[in-house]
Scaffold this motif. Sequence first.
Motif, short mmCIF file in Angstrom:
data_model
loop_
_atom_site.label_atom_id
_atom_site.label_comp_id
_atom_site.label_asym_id
_atom_site.label_seq_id
_atom_site.Cartn_x
_atom_site.Cartn_y
_atom_site.Cartn_z
N ILE A 263 1.07 -1.16 -0.04
CA ILE A 263 0.03 0.05 -0.21
C ILE A 263 0.85 1.15 -0.05
N HIS A 264 0.56 2.11 -0.92
CA HIS A 264 1.23 3.60 -1.15
C HIS A 264 0.40 4.64 -0.98
N VAL A 265 0.69 5.57 -0.12
CA VAL A 265 -0.19 6.61 -0.03
C VAL A 265 0.26 8.15 -0.53
N SER A 266 -0.17 8.56 -1.56
CA SER A 266 0.34 9.78 -2.20
C SER A 266 -0.49 10.95 -1.80
N ILE A 267 0.09 12.04 -1.12
CA ILE A 267 -0.55 13.08 -0.63
C ILE A 267 -0.44 14.31 -1.77
N LEU A 268 -1.57 14.69 -2.22
CA LEU A 268 -1.72 15.49 -3.38
C LEU A 268 -1.53 16.83 -3.10
N SER A 269 -1.42 17.71 -4.11
CA SER A 269 -1.15 19.05 -3.87
C SER A 269 -2.87 19.92 -3.77
N GLU A 270 -3.84 19.28 -3.92
CA GLU A 270 -4.88 19.72 -3.70
C GLU A 270 -5.72 19.39 -2.36
N PRO A 271 -6.67 20.17 -2.00
CA PRO A 271 -7.20 19.78 -0.36
C PRO A 271 -7.80 18.40 -0.10
N TYR A 272 -9.01 18.20 -1.20
CA TYR A 272 -9.91 17.43 -0.72
C TYR A 272 -10.07 16.43 -1.92
N LYS A 273 -9.72 15.21 -1.69
CA LYS A 273 -9.65 14.21 -2.91
C LYS A 273 -9.41 12.83 -2.08
N LYS A 274 -10.11 11.80 -2.47
CA LYS A 274 -9.96 10.49 -2.22
C LYS A 274 -10.22 9.60 -3.40
N GLU A 275 -9.06 9.07 -3.73
CA GLU A 275 -8.91 7.95 -4.99
C GLU A 275 -7.98 7.20 -4.72
N TYR A 276 -8.17 5.85 -5.56
CA TYR A 276 -7.31 4.83 -5.42
C TYR A 276 -7.00 4.07 -6.68
N ARG A 277 -5.81 3.29 -6.84
CA ARG A 277 -5.79 2.59 -7.92
C ARG A 277 -5.17 1.28 -7.50
N VAL A 278 -5.68 0.10 -8.01
CA VAL A 278 -5.20 -1.16 -8.02
C VAL A 278 -4.48 -1.82 -8.97
N THR A 279 -3.09 -2.41 -8.64
CA THR A 279 -2.26 -2.78 -9.53
C THR A 279 -2.20 -4.23 -9.52
N GLU A 280 -2.56 -5.22 -10.18
CA GLU A 280 -2.29 -6.79 -10.08
C GLU A 280 -0.83 -7.05 -10.37
N ILE A 281 -0.13 -7.51 -9.52
CA ILE A 281 1.30 -7.82 -9.99
C ILE A 281 1.54 -9.26 -10.29
N VAL A 282 0.81 -10.02 -9.37
CA VAL A 282 0.59 -11.66 -9.81
C VAL A 282 -0.54 -12.02 -9.33
N LYS A 283 -1.52 -12.71 -10.03
CA LYS A 283 -3.11 -12.95 -9.90
C LYS A 283 -2.99 -13.79 -8.60
N ASP A 284 -3.79 -13.46 -7.72
CA ASP A 284 -4.01 -14.23 -6.44
C ASP A 284 -2.84 -14.24 -5.40
N ASP A 285 -1.98 -13.45 -5.86
CA ASP A 285 -0.70 -13.54 -4.99
C ASP A 285 -0.14 -12.29 -4.62
N ILE A 286 0.12 -11.34 -5.45
CA ILE A 286 0.57 -10.00 -5.03
C ILE A 286 -0.16 -8.59 -5.83
N TYR A 287 -0.51 -7.79 -4.96
CA TYR A 287 -1.38 -6.63 -5.46
C TYR A 287 -0.73 -5.34 -4.82
N ARG A 288 -1.10 -4.22 -5.66
CA ARG A 288 -0.38 -3.07 -4.82
C ARG A 288 -1.66 -2.13 -4.97
N VAL A 289 -1.68 -1.22 -3.87
CA VAL A 289 -2.99 -0.32 -3.81
C VAL A 289 -2.55 0.99 -3.59
N ASP A 290 -2.70 2.02 -4.51
CA ASP A 290 -2.18 3.26 -4.55
C ASP A 290 -3.53 4.30 -3.80
N PHE A 291 -3.18 5.05 -2.64
CA PHE A 291 -4.21 5.78 -2.26
C PHE A 291 -3.75 7.10 -2.81
N TYR A 292 -4.60 8.01 -3.37
CA TYR A 292 -4.32 9.51 -3.60
C TYR A 292 -5.26 10.43 -3.02
#
Length: 658
Positions: free
Chosen positions: A515-544
């Motif tokens: 899990i990675h958290v990116s703090i944006l230059s704007e005040p109010y936003k809640k978004e995320y992105r999921v990257t599948e690295i290996v199916k059913d084994d490794i995932y990455r979630v990026d919160f913006y």
Amino acid sequence: MSSHSHQNMHSRWSTAGLLITLGIIYGDIGTSPLYVMKSIIGEHNISAELILGGLSCIFWTLTLQTTLKYVIIVLNADNHGEGGIFSLYSLVKRTKIQWLIVPAIIGGSLLLAEGIITPPISVSSAVEGLLIFKPDIPTIPIVIGILFFLFTIQQFGAKIVTKFFSPVMLTWFSMLGILGILQITNNFEVLKAINPYYAFKLLTSDASGHGFFILGAVFLCTTGAESLYSDMGHCGRKNIRISWIFVKAMLLLNYFGQGAFLMQHDGQSLASLNANNPNPFYLIMADWFQPIGIVVATLAAIIASQALISGSFTLINEAMRLNFWPKVKINYPTDVKGQLYIPSINWLLFVGCVGIILYFKESKYMEHAYGLSIILGMMMTTTLLNFYLIMKRVKWYFIAPLIALYTTIEVSFLWANITKFMDGGYVTIVIAIFLICVMSTWYLAKKISKNYTKIVKIDDYKKVLAELSVDLSIPKYATHLVYMTNSNRSDEIEEKVMYSILQKRPKRADIYWFIHVSILSEPYKKEYRVTEIVKDDIYRVDFYLGFREATKINLMFKEVIKDMMKKGEVDITSRYESLSKNHIIGDFKFVLSEKFLSNDSDVTFFEKIVMNAYFIMKKFSLSEEKGFGLDSSSVKVEQFPLVLHAPEKIEMKRIEAH
């Protein structure tokens, strides 16, 4: 909130919006009539030249500094609807000019220092009105009592109190205007002060004993302009601009009313008009009205303090998101957007306020400590504003005279305020320097730490992680193993994360999450992105996340998992046979790393000071798991050495045993 709705908020105005703006925005600048004229005259005798010159300076300061610079120009520099020096810095950061962080940190620290001096000076000036009736009344315990009550109720949120703010401030400004008009009608000559000639004449003449340095007292009339910009997000630009017309008119009427009254006492000193409390603000009131005036003034001073306390919470919250301040506990007492309570800052401010009151004792001495930090803060805003205008491609022939005008005005105010340094100005500067050291140390330490964090490619470890996941010879550590990562790229991870999984103690899990958290230059936003690295084994979630959003990773991650399950992207059922049969959800284990400075580090003297100070501050700051809003029962914290400048390899020669 979308940028479209922010746009609407800034282009719309309403009667309710104007009233709320009166209650929230103008506390600081609105209570200035309590002490400005008193400060201008000081120990000197009253003269027409001094009164007309002082009023002319006030009129043109409020027009050029507050109206033109802040209300008309600076309010345009909004970051998705939000204002304040850190919002402005977040905008100009895009220019990639590294040193702009310096005015941002200095400006933010000075604004916090202002939060320590404003409540004591405003409340003391109001309460000292009681001396008119009872000269020996001890005002210090009353002021401390009022402030203690104010700081105590912060934990319940300002929602309850703000309902009373608007009517009180409307009453206060109306009272200012009416008191002023009653005096002006007795002496219309005072209106000549609108002519800037009188300001010029006073500033270039030493006949009154004041001359140029009167600007140090005049400056107090514009002290709330910086916090007016900081609070823009609560009310909207248009509401501020329209309500300012009323506020400025009422302030000027009161200043001119005080001037009209004083001109009738030419040659006298303030002390000779009333020895108990020689404050022209109270002297222009009828005797029967004075008790009412003191009550309304005290309520207005409390509201001014409240605005600065709330502003300090917002400022620290932004500083934390921008890596300028150690993580501290934040509470959200109400459901009002952007309203928060930071216990540590609340009581730190209270201790600072009590220290100021006990050190200076009377408001007239606090005035010396007041102006210097604020004018320096305004100069930092001007510096950032210059780059904002360049970034917006405003024509140079507009920027050059504008910046030249405000550089001249603000350098003049600074020069006039420097004379107050030894009289108490050093107090807020010392507080600001301490805050600057905290912010700079935290920022630099984070930067040093990032520079020496080794990053590796996930691709190099995909095979071994997939095999580890099904290696039954290793006991299972968790069904879902979650690591927080600082790596910005989704195909990279810190080496220490792989070391933790594979070497520290091999950690077998069914699914690995990064899990990675990116703090944006704007005040109010809640978004995320999921990257599948290996199916059913490794995932990455990026919160913006926007820089004013709460970092509640536990709750947010649960929402992500729910969404992924709904779309059939992941199966979080436990893979233990007995639990899987009964559709029991697997456990989630978070692993966080805490760094310590390795003895193997070959650090420079400067890096050693910064990193040691950082680790001391870290002991007093919020733990990583609380900072990310994680449930401590499912968190494992591992210690990792931070090696700066790894020493050179030691060349050794083996000799054979005989």
